[in-house]
Each structure stands twice: as structure tokens, then as C-alpha cells.
Motif scaffolding. Structure first.
Motif, PDB file in Angstrom:
ATOM      1  N   ILE A 162      42.725 -12.753 -16.787  1.00 42.15           N
ATOM      2  CA  ILE A 162      42.630 -14.210 -16.710  1.00 42.15           C
ATOM      3  C   ILE A 162      43.668 -14.897 -17.603  1.00 42.15           C
ATOM      4  N   GLY A 163      44.511 -14.096 -18.258  1.00 43.39           N
ATOM      5  CA  GLY A 163      45.528 -14.679 -19.118  1.00 43.39           C
ATOM      6  C   GLY A 163      46.343 -13.617 -19.818  1.00 43.39           C
ATOM      7  N   TYR A 164      47.317 -14.074 -20.591  1.00 42.16           N
ATOM      8  CA  TYR A 164      48.163 -13.160 -21.372  1.00 42.16           C
ATOM      9  C   TYR A 164      48.433 -13.758 -22.737  1.00 42.16           C
ATOM     10  N   HIS A 179      51.702 -17.097 -28.387  1.00 33.57           N
ATOM     11  CA  HIS A 179      51.303 -18.067 -27.369  1.00 33.57           C
ATOM     12  C   HIS A 179      50.422 -17.379 -26.335  1.00 33.57           C
ATOM     13  N   VAL A 180      49.452 -18.130 -25.848  1.00 31.80           N
ATOM     14  CA  VAL A 180      48.528 -17.642 -24.829  1.00 31.80           C
ATOM     15  C   VAL A 180      48.650 -18.539 -23.605  1.00 31.80           C
ATOM     16  N   PHE A 181      48.651 -17.910 -22.431  1.00 38.95           N
ATOM     17  CA  PHE A 181      48.660 -18.673 -21.185  1.00 38.95           C
ATOM     18  C   PHE A 181      47.601 -18.089 -20.266  1.00 38.95           C
ATOM     19  N   THR A 182      46.654 -18.940 -19.840  1.00 44.70           N
ATOM     20  CA  THR A 182      45.518 -18.477 -19.058  1.00 44.70           C
ATOM     21  C   THR A 182      45.471 -19.151 -17.689  1.00 44.70           C
ATOM     22  N   LEU A 183      44.509 -18.712 -16.893  1.00 40.14           N
ATOM     23  CA  LEU A 183      44.307 -19.326 -15.582  1.00 40.14           C
ATOM     24  C   LEU A 183      43.942 -20.800 -15.712  1.00 40.14           C
ATOM     25  N   VAL A 184      43.275 -21.138 -16.803  1.00 40.69           N
ATOM     26  CA  VAL A 184      42.930 -22.544 -17.035  1.00 40.69           C
ATOM     27  C   VAL A 184      44.199 -23.365 -17.210  1.00 40.69           C
ATOM     28  N   ASP A 185      45.151 -22.826 -17.988  1.00 42.06           N
ATOM     29  CA  ASP A 185      46.433 -23.511 -18.182  1.00 42.06           C
ATOM     30  C   ASP A 185      47.186 -23.630 -16.854  1.00 42.06           C
ATOM     31  N   ALA A 186      47.164 -22.546 -16.074  1.00 36.70           N
ATOM     32  CA  ALA A 186      47.850 -22.549 -14.782  1.00 36.70           C
ATOM     33  C   ALA A 186      47.240 -23.574 -13.835  1.00 36.70           C
ATOM     34  N   GLN A 187      45.913 -23.691 -13.890  1.00 39.96           N
ATOM     35  CA  GLN A 187      45.219 -24.656 -13.030  1.00 39.96           C
ATOM     36  C   GLN A 187      45.600 -26.082 -13.413  1.00 39.96           C
ATOM     37  N   MET A 205      52.743 -13.436 -13.422  1.00 36.81           N
ATOM     38  CA  MET A 205      53.184 -14.797 -13.701  1.00 36.81           C
ATOM     39  C   MET A 205      52.553 -15.332 -14.981  1.00 36.81           C
ATOM     40  N   LEU A 206      51.298 -14.971 -15.238  1.00 33.13           N
ATOM     41  CA  LEU A 206      50.656 -15.350 -16.500  1.00 33.13           C
ATOM     42  C   LEU A 206      51.397 -14.722 -17.682  1.00 33.13           C
ATOM     43  N   GLN A 207      51.783 -13.466 -17.513  1.00 31.19           N
ATOM     44  CA  GLN A 207      52.541 -12.767 -18.547  1.00 31.19           C
ATOM     45  C   GLN A 207      53.871 -13.458 -18.809  1.00 31.19           C
ATOM     46  N   MET A 208      54.582 -13.839 -17.738  1.00 30.25           N
ATOM     47  CA  MET A 208      55.893 -14.476 -17.896  1.00 30.25           C
ATOM     48  C   MET A 208      55.784 -15.844 -18.569  1.00 30.25           C
ATOM     49  N   ARG A 209      54.713 -16.567 -18.273  1.00 35.28           N
ATOM     50  CA  ARG A 209      54.550 -17.889 -18.903  1.00 35.28           C
ATOM     51  C   ARG A 209      54.283 -17.757 -20.393  1.00 35.28           C
ATOM     52  N   ALA A 210      53.410 -16.833 -20.772  1.00 34.40           N
ATOM     53  CA  ALA A 210      53.129 -16.622 -22.198  1.00 34.40           C
ATOM     54  C   ALA A 210      54.396 -16.169 -22.923  1.00 34.40           C
ATOM     55  N   THR A 214      56.588 -18.162 -25.987  1.00 28.72           N
ATOM     56  CA  THR A 214      56.789 -17.469 -27.258  1.00 28.72           C
ATOM     57  C   THR A 214      58.270 -17.379 -27.612  1.00 28.72           C
ATOM     58  N   LEU A 215      59.078 -16.959 -26.654  1.00 29.04           N
ATOM     59  CA  LEU A 215      60.513 -16.817 -26.917  1.00 29.04           C
ATOM     60  C   LEU A 215      61.172 -18.153 -27.169  1.00 29.04           C
ATOM     61  N   ARG A 216      60.721 -19.178 -26.453  1.00 29.31           N
ATOM     62  CA  ARG A 216      61.286 -20.516 -26.644  1.00 29.31           C
ATOM     63  C   ARG A 216      60.965 -21.044 -28.041  1.00 29.31           C
ATOM     64  N   ALA A 217      59.742 -20.779 -28.519  1.00 28.70           N
ATOM     65  CA  ALA A 217      59.332 -21.290 -29.823  1.00 28.70           C
ATOM     66  C   ALA A 217      59.981 -20.520 -30.973  1.00 28.70           C
ATOM     67  N   GLY A 218      60.120 -19.201 -30.789  1.00 33.46           N
ATOM     68  CA  GLY A 218      60.614 -18.390 -31.899  1.00 33.46           C
ATOM     69  C   GLY A 218      62.104 -18.119 -31.907  1.00 33.46           C
ATOM     70  N   PHE A 219      62.752 -18.308 -30.748  1.00 29.23           N
ATOM     71  CA  PHE A 219      64.173 -17.931 -30.663  1.00 29.23           C
ATOM     72  C   PHE A 219      64.949 -18.974 -29.867  1.00 29.23           C
ATOM     73  N   ALA A 220      64.716 -20.229 -30.171  1.00 28.79           N
ATOM     74  CA  ALA A 220      65.360 -21.321 -29.441  1.00 28.79           C
ATOM     75  C   ALA A 220      66.880 -21.318 -29.618  1.00 28.79           C
ATOM     76  N   ASP A 221      67.363 -20.677 -30.674  1.00 32.74           N
ATOM     77  CA  ASP A 221      68.803 -20.670 -30.949  1.00 32.74           C
ATOM     78  C   ASP A 221      69.549 -19.540 -30.266  1.00 32.74           C
ATOM     79  N   VAL A 222      68.818 -18.659 -29.574  1.00 31.62           N
ATOM     80  CA  VAL A 222      69.472 -17.521 -28.908  1.00 31.62           C
ATOM     81  C   VAL A 222      69.983 -17.953 -27.535  1.00 31.62           C
TER      82      VAL A 222
END
Length: 222
Positions: A162-164, A179-187, A205-210, A214-222
Motif C-alpha cells: 500500500i506504499g513505499y 519519504h513515504v508515498f502511499t495509496l492514500v497519497d496517490a489517490q 510506481m509507489l516505489q518511484m514516487r517515494a 527522497t532524492l529531490r530533498a536530499g540531493f537537489a544539487d546533483v
């Protein structure tokens, strides 16, 4: 073109030079019945070396906007681009938007991705190219800034995903980024009603969103 600058460690052939070599070889091989077999093989190997150096396969990278459009035309004609590069995803018969493909290639070159890898890793969402999935993870790993990375599925009482949850550690930073992304977030985002991967590969797709958050928040400069 400055917009088409790419990593200096990627050695690439010039498209014009490669085409000229191949054309010369083709012209020579047209008269096969009079050509010596050894000469035919020598010319074929010479043409092949236009795209290969020191035994290593090299990506063909455009050096100008004109070459980028020529490459985009070939990719569109071969139907090798992802669906986000179509003129109209609801009507694939209209074909691929070559200008959109060029933008994807240019965006990829700016961060060190070769053209085909860029198109597979960059999705055009609402007119904006976005690096996602395995491409984003590959760039962060190559940067050497990540010291730990974990992706964990979240299950319900029936063992359905139901999430990742995705967690990454950055060099020099003691606090992990999670970061966590669940079916509730997707809905809430209206993703569950969309046709395509959200119907066929929902856990992925839940895995890719989480991962993306995470990568955007921690490695925005890459």
C-alpha cells in the motif's frame, strides 16, 4: 552549442564524420562483383570503427542543435521514445514530437546522460522534463554523495503493498532523508485513475514516487 555541453569524460564520434565514412564504404561495396573479398571486409571494419574507439562502444552524442534534431527524427521514426514524448498520448497515431525529444536529449546532456539513456530516464510532465526512477538514482550514485540507501514496501493486513518508504544518507549529513508515498497519497493526487503504469505496476510506481521525493530533498544539487 553551450546548451548541448556534455561531460568531458564521454568521448563521442561526430555524426557527420561517421556518416561520411559509412557512405564511402557503401559506395565502394555497391560494386561487389568486382571487389576483392578481403577489401570488402577491410572497408566494413573501417566503417564500424567510425562508431567504436579502442574496442569500447561509444554513445553517439549530438554536437549541435541540428544534429540533435537529426537524432530526434531517427528516434521518432523508430518509435524508440517513451510515451511522454508523443504529440498526444491519447492518440499515439499522431507520432512523436521531435522538438520534445530534442529537449529531453539536451536536458540529459546537461546532467551527463547520453541521448538514449536520457529519453528513458526523463519524462515530460506538463511540458517540463523531469528526471525520475532509475535515472535519478544512477546520477546520485555516480555523484559519490550517497552513503546509504534503502527502499522498503509498506504492507496492509492482507500483505498487499500500500506504499513505499525510501531513506537515503548523504555524506557529511548525520540526519537521514526519508519519504513515504502511499495509496492514500496517490489517490489525493488523482494518480489511481490514470491509465498506464498506475493500473499495471502500482507497487513500482509507489516505489518511484517515494524515491523521487527522497532524492529531490536530499540531493537537489546533483
Amino acid at each position: 552549442s553551450a546548451a548541448l555541453a556534455h561531460r568531458p569524460d564521454i568521448v563521442t564520434p561526430n555524426l557527420d564524420e561517421a556518416e561520411a565514412t559509412l557512405a564511402a564504404a557503401d559506395a565502394h561495396l555497391m560494386d561487389v562483383h568486382e571487389a576483392d573479398p578481403v577489401e570488402i571486409r577491410r572497408r566494413a571494419e573501417q566503417a564500424a570503427r567510425a562508431l567504436v574507439a579502442r574496442g569500447a562502444v561509444r554513445a553517439i552524442v549530438p554536437h549541435s542543435i541540428e544534429e540533435a534534431f537529426r537524432m530526434a527524427k531517427a528516434i521518432a521514426g523508430a518509435n524508440w521514445a517513451p510515451k511522454s514524448y508523443l504529440f498526444d498520448q491519447r492518440n499515439p497515431a499522431k507520432g512523436f514530437d521531435e522538438s520534445r525529444i530534442v529537449v529531453g536529449i539536451m536536458h540529459g546532456l546537461e546532467v551527463g546522460l547520453t541521448p538514449i539513456a536520457a529519453l528513458q530516464s526523463i519524462a515530460v510532465i506538463n511540458g517540463t522534463p523531469s528526471i525520475w526512477g532509475d535515472g535519478a538514482l544512477a546520477l546520485v550514485l555516480a555523484s559519490g554523495l550517497m552513503t546509504d540507501f534503502r527502499e522498503e514496501p509498506i504492507y496492509d493486513q492482507k500483505d498487499a503493498v500500500i506504499g513505499y518508504r525510501c531513506t537515503a544518507m548523504r555524506k557529511g549529513v548525520s540526519t537521514p532523508v526519508t519519504h513515504v508515498f502511499t495509496l492514500v497519497d496517490a489517490q489525493k493526487a488523482g494518480l489511481l485513475e490514470k491509465q498506464g503504469p498506475w493500473q499495471q505496476y502500482r507497487p513500482r510506481m509507489l516505489q518511484m514516487r517515494a524515491r523521487a521525493w527522497t532524492l529531490r530533498a536530499g540531493f537537489a544539487d546533483v
